[in-house]
Scaffold this motif. Structure first.
Motif, short mmCIF file in Angstrom:
data_model
loop_
_atom_site.label_atom_id
_atom_site.label_comp_id
_atom_site.label_asym_id
_atom_site.label_seq_id
_atom_site.Cartn_x
_atom_site.Cartn_y
_atom_site.Cartn_z
N THR A 1 37.26 29.95 -35.03
CA THR A 1 38.35 30.77 -35.56
C THR A 1 38.07 32.22 -35.21
O THR A 1 36.91 32.66 -35.19
N PHE A 2 39.11 32.97 -34.90
CA PHE A 2 39.00 34.39 -34.62
C PHE A 2 40.38 35.02 -34.64
O PHE A 2 41.39 34.32 -34.79
N VAL A 3 40.43 36.32 -34.48
CA VAL A 3 41.69 37.06 -34.39
C VAL A 3 41.82 37.52 -32.94
O VAL A 3 40.93 38.18 -32.40
N THR A 4 42.92 37.15 -32.30
CA THR A 4 43.12 37.48 -30.89
C THR A 4 43.29 38.99 -30.71
O THR A 4 43.47 39.73 -31.69
N LEU A 5 43.26 39.43 -29.47
CA LEU A 5 43.46 40.85 -29.17
C LEU A 5 44.87 41.31 -29.53
O LEU A 5 45.10 42.50 -29.71
N GLU A 6 45.79 40.35 -29.69
CA GLU A 6 47.16 40.68 -30.13
C GLU A 6 47.26 40.70 -31.65
O GLU A 6 48.31 40.91 -32.21
N VAL B 1 42.90 45.64 -21.56
CA VAL B 1 41.69 45.49 -22.36
C VAL B 1 40.45 45.02 -21.59
O VAL B 1 39.34 45.15 -22.10
N MET B 2 40.63 44.48 -20.40
CA MET B 2 39.46 44.04 -19.63
C MET B 2 38.90 45.26 -18.89
O MET B 2 39.51 45.76 -17.95
N ALA B 3 37.75 45.71 -19.37
CA ALA B 3 37.18 46.97 -18.88
C ALA B 3 36.19 46.77 -17.74
O ALA B 3 35.61 47.74 -17.26
#
Length: 149
Positions: free
Chosen positions: A76-81, A113-115
């Protein structure tokens, strides 16, 4: 927090000729920078295998067969959106003969977001100062006996 959304995802363990793993660095405004394997969510109706091939092409420019699924994780996690998800992640081991990737297929979000990206040895992954996802990637790779230190 709202209910978690299901998120089927294909994750890629992409290894170069030196058995280094490709990881992408993410830098978002709402969390510290972190590194993650290539891959992403399945499109509606898309199989994990098809998503693995599509994500590989979009994120690296490589048009390679992802082969069979080699691992599975549920997290489980919170997406970048900002969407809380229950992710069913399927992992695919892919080898490439080259380390030059093409990022022109990145989505708008990925471009934002991909740095960066780099190829990691397992020793580097084990001692990297920034967060690495999945957190047990070294154990996962060692269990497959595919990476050199």
């Amino acid at each position: 927090m709202s209910a978690r959304q299901p998120r089927p995802a294909a994750r890629l363990l992409l290894l170069d000729p030196l058995d280094r793993l490709l990881m992408f660095r993410f830098a978002a405004d709402d969390r510290p920078p972190f590194w993650a394997t290539a891959g992403g969510g399945c499109d509606p109706g898309e199989s994990y295998e098809a998503a693995a091939r599509r994500e590989l092409l979009e994120e690296t420019g490589f048009d390679l067969d992802p082969g069979p699924q080699i691992a599975r994780r549920e997290v489980t996690f919170v997406t970048l959106e900002g969407v809380p998800v229950f992710a069913d992640e399927r992992y695919f081991l892919i080898r490439t003969a080259t380390t030059e990737i093409a990022t022109h297929g990145h989505t708008e979000l990925e471009r934002r977001v991909m740095a960066g990206w780099r190829w990691f040895t397992t020793a580097e992954l084990a001692d990297w100062p920034e967060k690495i996802f999945p957190e047990d990637i070294v154990d996962m790779l060692n269990g497959l006996a595919v990476c050199a230190s």
